[in-house]
Each structure stands twice: as C-alpha cells, then as structure tokens.
Design a protein around this motif. Structure first.
Motif, PDB file in Angstrom:
ATOM      1  N   ALA A  43     -15.950 -15.080  23.905  1.00  0.00           N
ATOM      2  CA  ALA A  43     -17.143 -15.889  24.092  1.00  0.00           C
ATOM      3  C   ALA A  43     -18.373 -15.002  23.962  1.00  0.00           C
ATOM      4  N   GLY A  44     -19.443 -15.566  23.392  1.00  0.00           N
ATOM      5  CA  GLY A  44     -20.695 -14.838  23.276  1.00  0.00           C
ATOM      6  C   GLY A  44     -20.693 -13.858  22.126  1.00  0.00           C
ATOM      7  N   PRO A  45     -21.586 -12.848  22.175  1.00  0.00           N
ATOM      8  CA  PRO A  45     -21.711 -11.893  21.074  1.00  0.00           C
ATOM      9  C   PRO A  45     -20.406 -11.158  20.816  1.00  0.00           C
ATOM     10  N   VAL A  46     -20.194 -10.773  19.563  1.00  0.00           N
ATOM     11  CA  VAL A  46     -18.947 -10.110  19.172  1.00  0.00           C
ATOM     12  C   VAL A  46     -18.938  -8.669  19.661  1.00  0.00           C
ATOM     13  N   PRO A  47     -17.761  -8.072  19.853  1.00  0.00           N
ATOM     14  CA  PRO A  47     -17.699  -6.689  20.330  1.00  0.00           C
ATOM     15  C   PRO A  47     -18.170  -5.717  19.260  1.00  0.00           C
ATOM     16  N   GLN A  48     -18.415  -4.488  19.692  1.00  0.00           N
ATOM     17  CA  GLN A  48     -18.883  -3.451  18.786  1.00  0.00           C
ATOM     18  C   GLN A  48     -17.796  -3.076  17.779  1.00  0.00           C
ATOM     19  N   VAL A  49     -18.175  -2.979  16.519  1.00  0.00           N
ATOM     20  CA  VAL A  49     -17.291  -2.484  15.469  1.00  0.00           C
ATOM     21  C   VAL A  49     -18.147  -1.631  14.541  1.00  0.00           C
ATOM     22  N   ASP A  50     -17.523  -0.970  13.609  1.00  0.00           N
ATOM     23  CA  ASP A  50     -18.227  -0.076  12.697  1.00  0.00           C
ATOM     24  C   ASP A  50     -18.632  -0.851  11.435  1.00  0.00           C
ATOM     25  N   VAL A  51     -19.840  -1.361  11.407  1.00  0.00           N
ATOM     26  CA  VAL A  51     -20.361  -2.083  10.247  1.00  0.00           C
ATOM     27  C   VAL A  51     -21.621  -1.366   9.761  1.00  0.00           C
ATOM     28  N   THR A  52     -21.643  -1.045   8.466  1.00  0.00           N
ATOM     29  CA  THR A  52     -22.773  -0.325   7.876  1.00  0.00           C
ATOM     30  C   THR A  52     -23.308  -1.099   6.690  1.00  0.00           C
ATOM     31  N   LEU A  53     -24.633  -1.180   6.593  1.00  0.00           N
ATOM     32  CA  LEU A  53     -25.300  -1.843   5.480  1.00  0.00           C
ATOM     33  C   LEU A  53     -26.011  -0.792   4.639  1.00  0.00           C
ATOM     34  N   ASP A  54     -25.674  -0.747   3.339  1.00  0.00           N
ATOM     35  CA  ASP A  54     -26.270   0.225   2.423  1.00  0.00           C
ATOM     36  C   ASP A  54     -26.804  -0.525   1.209  1.00  0.00           C
ATOM     37  N   TYR A  55     -27.825   0.050   0.582  1.00  0.00           N
ATOM     38  CA  TYR A  55     -28.380  -0.504  -0.660  1.00  0.00           C
ATOM     39  C   TYR A  55     -28.143   0.503  -1.769  1.00  0.00           C
ATOM     40  N   VAL A  56     -27.394   0.067  -2.821  1.00  0.00           N
ATOM     41  CA  VAL A  56     -27.050   0.987  -3.908  1.00  0.00           C
ATOM     42  C   VAL A  56     -27.676   0.595  -5.238  1.00  0.00           C
ATOM     43  N   GLY A  57     -28.088  -0.668  -5.408  1.00  0.00           N
ATOM     44  CA  GLY A  57     -28.880  -1.058  -6.573  1.00  0.00           C
ATOM     45  C   GLY A  57     -28.114  -1.488  -7.803  1.00  0.00           C
ATOM     46  N   SER A  58     -26.808  -1.196  -7.906  1.00  0.00           N
ATOM     47  CA  SER A  58     -26.023  -1.621  -9.071  1.00  0.00           C
ATOM     48  C   SER A  58     -24.544  -1.460  -8.761  1.00  0.00           C
ATOM     49  N   VAL A  59     -23.703  -2.118  -9.566  1.00  0.00           N
ATOM     50  CA  VAL A  59     -22.254  -1.998  -9.385  1.00  0.00           C
ATOM     51  C   VAL A  59     -21.800  -0.577  -9.713  1.00  0.00           C
ATOM     52  N   ASP A  60     -22.390   0.045 -10.748  1.00  0.00           N
ATOM     53  CA  ASP A  60     -22.017   1.414 -11.091  1.00  0.00           C
ATOM     54  C   ASP A  60     -22.322   2.372  -9.941  1.00  0.00           C
ATOM     55  N   ASN A  61     -23.477   2.182  -9.303  1.00  0.00           N
ATOM     56  CA  ASN A  61     -23.797   3.028  -8.150  1.00  0.00           C
ATOM     57  C   ASN A  61     -22.841   2.776  -6.999  1.00  0.00           C
ATOM     58  N   ALA A  62     -22.422   1.527  -6.834  1.00  0.00           N
ATOM     59  CA  ALA A  62     -21.438   1.220  -5.795  1.00  0.00           C
ATOM     60  C   ALA A  62     -20.136   1.975  -6.062  1.00  0.00           C
ATOM     61  N   ALA A  63     -19.713   2.015  -7.330  1.00  0.00           N
ATOM     62  CA  ALA A  63     -18.495   2.744  -7.680  1.00  0.00           C
ATOM     63  C   ALA A  63     -18.637   4.230  -7.361  1.00  0.00           C
ATOM     64  N   THR A  64     -19.812   4.781  -7.602  1.00  0.00           N
ATOM     65  CA  THR A  64     -20.055   6.189  -7.298  1.00  0.00           C
ATOM     66  C   THR A  64     -19.920   6.456  -5.805  1.00  0.00           C
ATOM     67  N   VAL A  65     -20.490   5.573  -4.987  1.00  0.00           N
ATOM     68  CA  VAL A  65     -20.413   5.724  -3.527  1.00  0.00           C
ATOM     69  C   VAL A  65     -18.959   5.609  -3.065  1.00  0.00           C
ATOM     70  N   ILE A  66     -18.244   4.594  -3.555  1.00  0.00           N
ATOM     71  CA  ILE A  66     -16.854   4.388  -3.126  1.00  0.00           C
ATOM     72  C   ILE A  66     -15.982   5.566  -3.535  1.00  0.00           C
ATOM     73  N   ALA A  67     -16.217   6.119  -4.745  1.00  0.00           N
ATOM     74  CA  ALA A  67     -15.422   7.254  -5.213  1.00  0.00           C
ATOM     75  C   ALA A  67     -15.669   8.503  -4.376  1.00  0.00           C
ATOM     76  N   ALA A  68     -16.889   8.615  -3.836  1.00  0.00           N
ATOM     77  CA  ALA A  68     -17.236   9.820  -3.086  1.00  0.00           C
ATOM     78  C   ALA A  68     -16.858   9.725  -1.616  1.00  0.00           C
ATOM     79  N   LEU A  69     -16.885   8.501  -1.055  1.00  0.00           N
ATOM     80  CA  LEU A  69     -16.636   8.325   0.374  1.00  0.00           C
ATOM     81  C   LEU A  69     -15.161   8.026   0.666  1.00  0.00           C
ATOM     82  N   HIS A  70     -14.749   8.396   1.865  1.00  0.00           N
ATOM     83  CA  HIS A  70     -13.458   7.973   2.416  1.00  0.00           C
ATOM     84  C   HIS A  70     -12.283   8.361   1.524  1.00  0.00           C
TER      85      HIS A  70
END
Length: 699
Positions: free
Chosen positions: A222-249
C-alpha cells in the motif's frame, strides 16, 4: 509449512521434497481457501510472485480430491511463447498426482492435436483463439471435448481486459459454460492493477449476481513503492544507447526493452557491431528463431536480449541481472512488469536503466516515473462498445452450431455486457448483407461470410486482433521471420537490405503473389520498417509530464545528461505550462492550447468546441491547434457555451473503420460510432473545460 492443510497430500509431498520448499509464498497460501471453496478469484502479485503455482496447486487438488476427469481445467494465456514456457512446469506438477497437461495453440501440429482429441489431458493450456477454433472445428465435438470442464485459469488477465481480446475471451467462456452445462469457476492472474475489484467483476462475466468473488493480494504494497535502483539517462540516439549498453554492466545478463520492432532491430544490430553477444525477440520473428534466441539467452551470461513486450508477460529467460528500457513504456503497469524481471536472487535489488533517445521520450519517462513514485498504477479499462465483437460472435456461434435461432443469443451469452440494444440491429444487418442466412427463424453462415472469411478454415474470423499483412522472410528454406511490405517498396539506392533478428539480409527476390521475400546474409547496412502508430497517452501521464516541466523531479537516480536535458526542456517549454491551469500560446499566427490532457481528451475537446475555435483536427497528446484569429475573450465565451453534461465523441473518418477488426461487418454508422466512443475521454475533457487558462504571447 503453513497454508497447505487442504492441498492434496501428493502435491504437498512434492512441494516439500521435489521443489524443496520450506513454505509457500503468502499469495500461494492465501489462494488455497477461496479457490477450493469455489470462489471466482483474482490473484495479484508482482512478476515472479508465484501466481502460477497459487492457481494450479489448488486446481490440481480439487481435480484429485473430487475425481474430476476429462479436460476439467483450462489454463489460458495471451501469448504462445508463454504457454510453451509454462507447459513443462505445469505438466510436471500434474504428474505428481497422476494427471496430464496438454498444450494446444496455433503452432501445435496436426499429429499432436489428434493425440489430444483421443487422449484428452486433464489440464489444457491454450489461447482463447485456439479455444474458439476447437469450438467450430468439424474434427472436434465441443460438447464431448468440454463436457467435464470445471475451472478456467486466465494468466495475465490484465493484458486481455485492456483490449478486444478480453471481450472475445468472455464470450467464448460463456459458450463453454453452456456446452459444459455448469458455471465455470474463473481464476485470474495479474500483476498489480489500479482497480482489482472491477477487474474481477469483469472477469466473472454474465449473471454474476450469485457468484462469490475474492481478490487475493497479500503481497500488494500500500502507498508509495519501495526503494529500487532506477536510473534515468539521456543518450540522444539508439546508436548512443548501444554504446552505453556495451560499456556498462559487462559480464551481466541484460534484458533491453524497446516499444517497436524497428527499434529492437536497430539496437540489436548496433550492439552486435560493438561486439556484444545479442539475441532478439519480437512478434515478427519466426517462432523457432524466437525460441532459439530465448533458450540461448537463458543459458548465456555476458549478453543482452533485445525485445518488445513479448518478453514482458512472464516468459522465463533465466536469472536476469539488469533491465534496460529504451525511451519509455506505455504505462506504469508495463514498467512494473519489466522491473519485476530483476531482483529475483537473494541480496539483489530490482533495477531498470532508462535510456532516452529523444527529448520528448525523456520527458515521457520522467512523467511515468513520477506516477510510479506516487504509487499510481493505471486502472484496467476494457474498451467500450465492442459491437464488432458482437458481430464476430454471432458468426462464430453459427459456425459452431450450424444453425441457431434468430433470437437465441441471450441463452448463450446471458447478460454479458458485450451485448446491448444494438444487437438486434446487427443481426438484421448481417442477414441483409448475406453474412447470415435466415430460414424459418433459423440463422446459418451466409455466402458473404464464406467469401470474406472462409479460407484457411475461417481462421481470420477467429482472430480478434488485427495484424497488418507481412511478407515471410526466407533464407533458403529457413524462415527468419516476416517484414512489412513498406520495407520492400520504399525507394533505396543500391541493394535492398533489411535488418531482421539483429542481422542484415540482402533481398534477392520478392514473390509478391505469395508474399514471400528471399534473402541472403550480408555485411551491408540496412533497416527494417513496420507500419504502426503511437498509442494515445492517458490524461494522468500527460499531466505528470506537465508536472515535470513545472519542476517536479521523480525520486530516482538521474544522470548528469538527463538533469541537463530536463533543465533545458523546462526552460524551452516554460511558456507551455502554468501551475494554475492550461495555457494558450500565441506564436505569430499560431494558437496552441496546451492542455496536457492526453490525445483522447484533446480529441473530445476539439469535437466539443464550435468550428470557430478549432483549426482542423490538428492535435496531439499535449495540445490542440486553435484558429489563428481567435482571441482570449472569444475562447472563454466559446468554452462557456459547451454543454459539459453531454460532450460529443470525436468525429471519425469513415476510412478509419478499416482499422477496426470486423468493423466491415457492422452497419457503417455503428462502426464509426464505436470508433468515436473509443477515441473519447469525457471526464478529462470536462476537467480541462472547468479549468482556467492563461493567454501567453511568445516572441
């Protein structure tokens, strides 16, 4: 172990010794009593909350204790892939008490279907479309096949209820109940929804006055959801998203969601180009291709699978480390489904990384996360006035029975709200147009239905969801998937190259008559296109984006790029929002009314205002274009003349009926009225009309 006193001893033995469970989860324990007590029930839990076992264990116990025989339990899913995934697990549970579980859907071969007819399983996993195909098949006697049916489990019931497949499901269940000669107990499984009591009432179908219904949701916070790890990023294009995903994790198993097939293919191709082991899943890939990708991903570690919502609804792809979302899902409920794919191992958190490729989608993601942090989840609302499904059901019932009385449909469907006072007119129309034959008060399939739907054993009549025709893509004899004709007709310089399954293919031949496209592998760059449209945003989501522009910051992690871009958006769009109401922005001769009300509400507003106020039909989720010669006093006067107690539905172009499955077998005015009523949002439009507006002249 608590909560198992009423379960069959054989099940309890295997739960403890085969599964190694020391206890049941709260939902599983809480569901036993209402299900064994014969209640209709809605079981609510997040993804991986044990909903399947919560329904199946009591169902199997009832089957064993009450000596049910034949097909006594149905398990219905919206996706074949989910059925394929669940079948081995449920069949294993059934075997613990000496029972069987069968699988029947569009990919089930003729030989296996014959076996299922001869040796009927105790529990059958299927889709509503395959279920109706069994009802109308000349190879099956539905009265014999379903004579012993007692209980129906509907998995992902919220996914059905939100569109016309839900109305179709309810109608088919009423026909099954009549064939079985008894009321069928109904169990719905769902992730968290905003209106569980209403959803359960809807699932109960016709004649619910004396039925007991229970919502079981012990894990729902009930009420607000519990804390979890959610991050919002701005990359500007799908190619840039691929670059971030390839580099992270690196070294982790990642599931990346996109909300279009084209974006899936673009991201997968870009990831493979960066050396990332990548798999693909979406509805236009061949079933074998999709299954192989999902199985390989489940076994791999350092990899990414890129998918549309096909992997949102419970399909098990192994133990995930991270979920990545390109841009934003449609709803908070969808986000919760995706978020729930992570954090299943002890000492791991649920997580999602949002990568926005455009400023508008960054704003949408921030708005959606604001709603989520507020504890908001959308109510599941079935589409109104499904008259086209009424027409489909009348035709399907005639196929099933051969001949029916012209006024017998209430005996089959009871007071199911699918039918209304327009049904007799629909019957008359079907007869007048030759879709039905009327002879001595009896209805039968007419020549026009044979002509329109008769090929492939009426399968097109039994499929409620509309799908644009696609070309089968073949590499030799191997089916890769399918592609839209748009990808094969758009003008290109040089070879025609498409992307499918995250790989590029050069088109060598197109068989236009048979709708086949032959390809060979290539390293050349390519693209894939599919027809589609963005669904309208809700009033709540549009308002949340307005709140973000006014300064609300969702309580999540923001990258520096996201913070900078949101700050820029707030500065650039400051003249479009006002905390006291709406804004009319005047730039040169353009007048834009920034309502932030969602497209349906804006369409309703445009239909409600006199022609002297609205500039054609130009509107979107956030604004309406007003006439350039309008003044603030004139707009106020026009708004004051609107009768807010009876707002009209938006005007619908007659050509739009082609997008309504079975709209072609309705009277033209009923078809357009149905579409118009579905395009409206009267309550939100009323709220906007009652709010003040600010007139802003921008330089």
């Amino acid at each position: 172990m608590t909560g198992v006193d009423r379960l069959h001893p054989g099940l309890v033995h295997h739960i403890v010794n085969t599964l190694g469970w020391a206890d049941l989860r709260p939902l599983q324990a809480a569901a036993i009593e209402p299900i064994l007590g014969g209640h209709d029930a809605l079981l609510l839990a997040p993804t991986a909350g044990g909903k399947t076992e919560a329904a199946v264990f009591p169902a199997l116990s009832a089957m064993a204790d009450r000596d049910w025989s034949g097909i006594s339990v149905l398990y219905l899913c919206p996706l074949r892939a989910l059925l394929n995934n669940l079948h081995p697990r449920i069949a294993g549970y059934a075997s613990w008490i000496g029972r069987t579980a069968g699988l029947w859907h569009g990919d089930t071969g003729a030989t296996q279907r014959r076996r299922l007819r001869i040796a009927r399983p105790d529990l059958l996993l299927t889709t509503p479309e395959s279920l109706e195909a069994m009802l109308v098949s000349t190879l099956t006697d539905p009265r014999q096949l379903f004579a012993d049916l007692r209980l129906v489990i509907v998995d992902e019931v919220h996914a059905f209820a939100g569109d016309d497949r839900g109305w179709h499901l309810l109608a088919v269940l009423e026909r099954l109940s009549r064939l079985a000669g008894r009321r069928l107990q109904r169990i719905g499984l769902s992730a968290t929804v905003g209106n569980p009591d209403q959803l359960l009432h809807w699932l109960q179908g016709a004649n619910v006055g004396h039925r007991t219904g229970t919502v079981v949701a012990p894990d729902t916070p009930a009420g607000p959801v519990p804390q979890v790890d959610v991050t919002l990023d701005y990359v500007g294009s799908v190619d840039n998203a691929a670059t971030v995903i390839a580099a992270l994790h690196r070294g982790e198993k990642r599931l990346a969601f996109c909300d279009s097939r084209s974006q899936v293919e673009q991201l997968a191709f870009a990831l493979r180009g960066r050396g990332v082991q990548t798999f693909v899943s979406h509805s236009s890939l061949a079933a074998d291709e999709r299954r192989q990708a999902e199985e390989a991903f489940a076994e791999a570690r350092d990899c990414v699978i890129v998918a549309t919502s096909t992997l949102e609804l419970g399909v098990d792809v192994g133990d995930l480390d991270r979920v990545i979302q390109l841009d934003a899902p449609r709803t908070v409920a969808s986000f919760l489904q995706r978020l729930g794919r992570t954090g299943r191992r002890p000492d791991t958190a649920r997580n999602t990384l949002f990568l926005a490729t455009k400023q508008d989608t960054l704003l949408k993601a921030a708005g959606l996360l604001t709603l989520w942090r507020d504890g908001y989840v959308e109510p599941v609302t079935p589409p109104p006035t499904p008259r086209h499904i009424v027409a489909q059901q009348l035709l399907a019932l005639c196929l099933q029975e051969g001949r029916i009385g012209a006024d017998i449909w209430p005996a089959w469907y009871g007071d199911l709200s699918l039918f209304d006072d327009t049904t007799p007119r629909i019957v008359d129309w079907l007869v007048a147009t030759g879709h039905l034959d009327l002879d001595n008060g009896m209805l039968a399939i007419g020549p026009e239905t044979e002509r329109r739907y008769g090929r492939r054993h009426f399968m097109e009549l039994l499929t409620v969801f509309a799908a644009a025709p696609e070309f089968t893509v073949l590499h030799g004899r191997q089916q890769i998937g399918s592609t839209d004709a748009l990808a094969l007709t758009i003008k290109v310089d040089g070879p025609r190259v498409i992307v499918l399954g995250g790989r590029t293919w050069k088109v060598t031949h197109v068989d236009w008559k048979r709708q086949r496209c032959y390809v060979e592998g290539t390293d050349l760059p390519g693209r894939s296109l599919w027809h589609g449209f963005l669904p309208p945003q809700s009033y709540e989501l549009a308002q949340a984006q307005r709140r973000v522009l006014l300064g609300t910051q969702p309580d999540i992690n923001h990258s520096h790029r996201a913070e900078q871009t949101l700050a820029t958006l707030r500065e650039d769009r400051a003249s479009q929002v006002w905390d006291g109401g709406t804004v009319v922005q005047v730039v040169d001769d353009e007048h834009r009314w920034w309502t932030w009300a969602g497209r349906r509400a804006n369409a309703t507003l445009a239909a409600s205002l006199p022609k002297a106020a609205v500039d054609g039909a130009r509107l979107d989720d956030h604004m309406i274009r007003l006439r350039g010669d309008l003044t603030a006093p004139a707009l106020r006067q026009l708004i004051d003349t609107v009768d807010t107690h009876g707002l009209p539905a938006p005007e619908i172009d007659g050509e739009a009926v082609t997008g309504l499955k079975f709209g072609e077998v309705l009277p033209a005015d009923l078809a357009t009225t149905t579409l118009a009523e579905r395009a409206a949002d009267g309550p939100a439009a009323h709220t906007v009309l009652a709010s003040p507006f600010r007139w802003v002249t921008s330089l």
